[in-house]
Design an enzyme around this catalytic site. Structure first.
Site, PDB file in Angstrom:
ATOM      1  N   ARG A 196      -8.938  -0.542   4.225  1.00 25.88           N
ATOM      2  CA  ARG A 196      -8.045   0.496   3.682  1.00 25.88           C
ATOM      3  C   ARG A 196      -6.696  -0.097   3.283  1.00 25.88           C
ATOM      4  O   ARG A 196      -6.069   0.414   2.344  1.00 25.88           O
ATOM      5  CB  ARG A 196      -7.758   1.560   4.760  1.00 25.88           C
ATOM      6  CG  ARG A 196      -8.813   2.601   4.958  1.00 25.88           C
ATOM      7  CD  ARG A 196      -8.275   3.686   5.874  1.00 25.88           C
ATOM      8  NE  ARG A 196      -6.928   4.035   5.465  1.00 25.88           N
ATOM      9  CZ  ARG A 196      -5.947   4.382   6.293  1.00 25.88           C
ATOM     10  NH1 ARG A 196      -6.154   4.438   7.586  1.00 25.88           N
ATOM     11  NH2 ARG A 196      -4.748   4.682   5.832  1.00 25.88           N
ATOM     12  N   ARG A 206      -1.339  15.050  12.195  1.00 29.58           N
ATOM     13  CA  ARG A 206      -0.284  14.768  11.214  1.00 29.58           C
ATOM     14  C   ARG A 206      -0.113  15.989  10.317  1.00 29.58           C
ATOM     15  O   ARG A 206      -0.704  16.098   9.261  1.00 29.58           O
ATOM     16  CB  ARG A 206      -0.652  13.518  10.401  1.00 29.58           C
ATOM     17  CG  ARG A 206      -0.648  12.285  11.285  1.00 29.58           C
ATOM     18  CD  ARG A 206      -1.267  11.105  10.609  1.00 29.58           C
ATOM     19  NE  ARG A 206      -0.352  10.378   9.739  1.00 29.58           N
ATOM     20  CZ  ARG A 206      -0.695   9.257   9.113  1.00 29.58           C
ATOM     21  NH1 ARG A 206      -1.903   8.760   9.237  1.00 29.58           N
ATOM     22  NH2 ARG A 206       0.172   8.634   8.344  1.00 29.58           N
ATOM     23  N   ASP A 247       3.801   0.925  12.154  1.00 28.75           N
ATOM     24  CA  ASP A 247       2.643   0.236  11.560  1.00 28.75           C
ATOM     25  C   ASP A 247       2.531  -1.219  12.010  1.00 28.75           C
ATOM     26  O   ASP A 247       1.546  -1.881  11.693  1.00 28.75           O
ATOM     27  CB  ASP A 247       2.706   0.305  10.023  1.00 28.75           C
ATOM     28  CG  ASP A 247       2.374   1.688   9.496  1.00 28.75           C
ATOM     29  OD1 ASP A 247       1.978   2.554  10.297  1.00 28.75           O
ATOM     30  OD2 ASP A 247       2.509   1.911   8.272  1.00 28.75           O
ATOM     31  N   LYS A 301       0.841  -1.212   0.000  1.00 31.06           N
ATOM     32  CA  LYS A 301       0.000   0.000   0.000  1.00 31.06           C
ATOM     33  C   LYS A 301       0.870   1.253   0.000  1.00 31.06           C
ATOM     34  O   LYS A 301       0.654   2.170  -0.798  1.00 31.06           O
ATOM     35  CB  LYS A 301      -0.898   0.001   1.247  1.00 31.06           C
ATOM     36  CG  LYS A 301      -1.600   1.314   1.493  1.00 31.06           C
ATOM     37  CD  LYS A 301      -2.512   1.274   2.700  1.00 31.06           C
ATOM     38  CE  LYS A 301      -1.884   1.658   4.012  1.00 31.06           C
ATOM     39  NZ  LYS A 301      -1.514   3.079   4.153  1.00 31.06           N
ATOM     40  N   ASN A 302       1.860   1.281   0.895  1.00 35.20           N
ATOM     41  CA  ASN A 302       2.627   2.520   1.045  1.00 35.20           C
ATOM     42  C   ASN A 302       3.631   2.740  -0.082  1.00 35.20           C
ATOM     43  O   ASN A 302       4.232   3.801  -0.180  1.00 35.20           O
ATOM     44  CB  ASN A 302       3.338   2.543   2.403  1.00 35.20           C
ATOM     45  CG  ASN A 302       2.352   2.754   3.540  1.00 35.20           C
ATOM     46  OD1 ASN A 302       1.169   3.000   3.302  1.00 35.20           O
ATOM     47  ND2 ASN A 302       2.834   2.646   4.768  1.00 35.20           N
ATOM     48  N   CYS A 345      -6.410  13.109  12.707  1.00 33.50           N
ATOM     49  CA  CYS A 345      -6.281  11.702  12.336  1.00 33.50           C
ATOM     50  C   CYS A 345      -6.352  10.891  13.616  1.00 33.50           C
ATOM     51  O   CYS A 345      -5.898  11.337  14.658  1.00 33.50           O
ATOM     52  CB  CYS A 345      -4.937  11.545  11.637  1.00 33.50           C
ATOM     53  SG  CYS A 345      -4.448   9.860  11.423  1.00 33.50           S
TER      54      CYS A 345
END
Ligand code: UD1
Length: 428
Positions: free
Chosen positions: A400, A121, A306, A22-23, A116
């Site tokens: 997500r 952020r 994460d 994803k990132n 968030c």
């Protein structure tokens, strides 16, 4: 609202393939705006965040075809430099289009990312870097408007106070079409930044140093068509490792780059988890007894924030006390109260969490609510290791960032079903 119902206690077995990261794919999609030709990206995961980035690119005028895990993006018809507030609020990473738009079209307008769940952020590092490169930035009515003075950004020397992942990516993308040389110091070193460098260079950019703390970019006049395969998702891989460990399972993980996961692997080994490289993958075997460890989240190559919630779920059944120190986000303990509802003994003081493992005892299934993506993964993992049924609510957060999460878990023998609110009287 959709939920998972998880019946815990089943040791996982079999094999699972990790999806594209994803990132990595989010900045690469944003960078496709820089190309004057067609971009083809392989191993694009079907995630809600990727869908939002696709909508952002379409909103700007790109035409996109997404078939299976291949996405084709034609950015030649981009006709807007402004992202709506609605799209920005759906996903913070929408701000990654700012660098590409500004450097290619000379201006960009995005709304300010809101609060968030895991902490405030800000975008100050992104904006400071862009203004050093000659952007005139105005913040008003909740929008950030940036205009490149003289119509083109200028190569510059930028030193970050903190190695922000997003700011490093935004500035790299801004610099590839700027005039002259840019040097980014104290840059983030994540593998996803190396993947972005590879993608940009395939388009004709001149970027070197990604993966170290100094990135050097020589601006070019044009970037052209390219193809790229996204690297495997190291956080998804780590999540499946913790799932195998908490269930005392024995699984094979395929499409994985262990060298991107050294800090995660080192901690899991300290906890007694066995990991072996095999052909095309890694075998993970959960031990009978999980040993306690201390974890400090740090920028890469340190332990990734994460993975902190998933590790906390695992440590809550360890034989002894562990300490986690969360150093990246100030409010990333939203999963703690939910884990406590399952019987975990966790105390939080500021950025420190003290987890007293249940030793031979296990967590007990109950109703828990998800506040953000990785908290959701942690609660699902806790549920897999718990006695009886765990109901994990608000799983849109998990969607997500995890592709086919429950299908992959079911493929490993887990008892997980997705139910919607209207489904009454579901069987456990
Ligand atoms: C990225 C990842 C996210 C991961 C995070 C840290 C993506 C799409 N998301 O997020 O999954 O958790 O890296 O590894 O890649 N900060 C500032 N000012 C700024 C920018 C950041 O103070 O201008 C602070 C943030 O508030 C946070 C810290 O720096 O406390 C790290 O943020 P950053 O590295 O920028 O994370 P993201 O790029 O948002």
């Amino acid at each position: 609202m959709e939920k998972y119902i998880i019946m815990g206690g089943n040791p996982l077995s079999g094999s699972v393939r990790i999806s594209g990261a994803k990132n990595a794919v989010l900045p690469i999609l944003a960078a496709s705006l820089l190309s004057s030709g067609l971009t083809v990206i392989y191993d694009v995961p079907r995630l809600r965040d990727v869908q939002v980035m696709k909508e952002v690119l379409e909103f700007l005028g790109c035409s996109i075809e997404w078939s299976g895990s291949t996405m084709k993006i034609d950015g030649s018809k981009v006709n807007s430099i402004e992202i709506s507030d609605f799209l920005m609020r759906k996903m913070r990473a929408s701000n990654l289009v700012m660098g590409p738009l500004l450097t290619k079209f000379g201006s960009a307008k995005v709304s300010f990312p809101g609060g968030c769940a895991i902490g405030s952020r800000p975008m100050d590092l992104h904006l400071k870097g862009l203004s050093i490169m000659g952007a005139v930035i105005e913040e008003k009515f909740g929008f950030i408007e940036a205009v490149a003075s003289g119509g083109r950004l200028k190569g510059s020397e930028i030193c970050f106070d903190f190695p922000s992942v997003g700011a490093t990516e935004n500035l790299m993308m801004a610099a590839v079409l700027a005039e002259g040389k840019t040097v980014i110091s104290n840059a983030a070193k994540e593998p996803e930044i190396v993947d972005l460098q590879k993608f940009l260079n395939n388009m004709g950019a001149k970027v070197s140093g990604a993966g170290t703390d100094v990135i050097i970019i020589h601006g070019v006049d044009e970037l052209t068509a390219t193809e790229h395969t996204v690297i495997p998702d190291r956080i998804e891989a780590g999540t499946f490792m913790t799932a195998a460990a908490i269930t005392r399972g024995n699984i094979k993980i395929e499409n994985i780059h262990l060298r991107h996961m050294e800090a995660i692997v080192a901690k899991l080994k300290d906890m007694g988890v066995k990991l072996f490289e095999e052909d095309f993958g890694v075998r993970v075997i959960g031990p009978d007894v999980i040993k306690p460890v201390d974890i400090k989240t740090m920028p890469y190559p340190g332990f990734p924030t994460d993975m902190q919630p998933q590790m906390m779920a695992l440590l809550s059944i360890a034989q002894g006390t562990s300490i986690i120190s969360e150093n990246i986000f100030e409010n990333r303990y939203k999963h703690v109260d939910e884990l406590r509802r399952m019987g975990a003994d966790i105390k939080v003081e500021g950025r420190i969490a003290v987890i007293k493992g249940k030793n031979k005892g296990s967590l007990s299934g109950t109703f828990v609510n998800t506040s953000d993506l990785r908290a959701g993964a942690a609660l699902a993992i806790a549920g897999l290791g718990a006695e009886d049924a765990t109901i994990v609510d608000s799983i849109y957060h998990i969607d997500r960032g995890y592709e086919n999460f429950e299908q992959k878990l079911r493929g490993l023998g887990a008892k997980v079903i997705r139910v919607t609110e209207t489904n009454k009287g579901m069987e456990k």
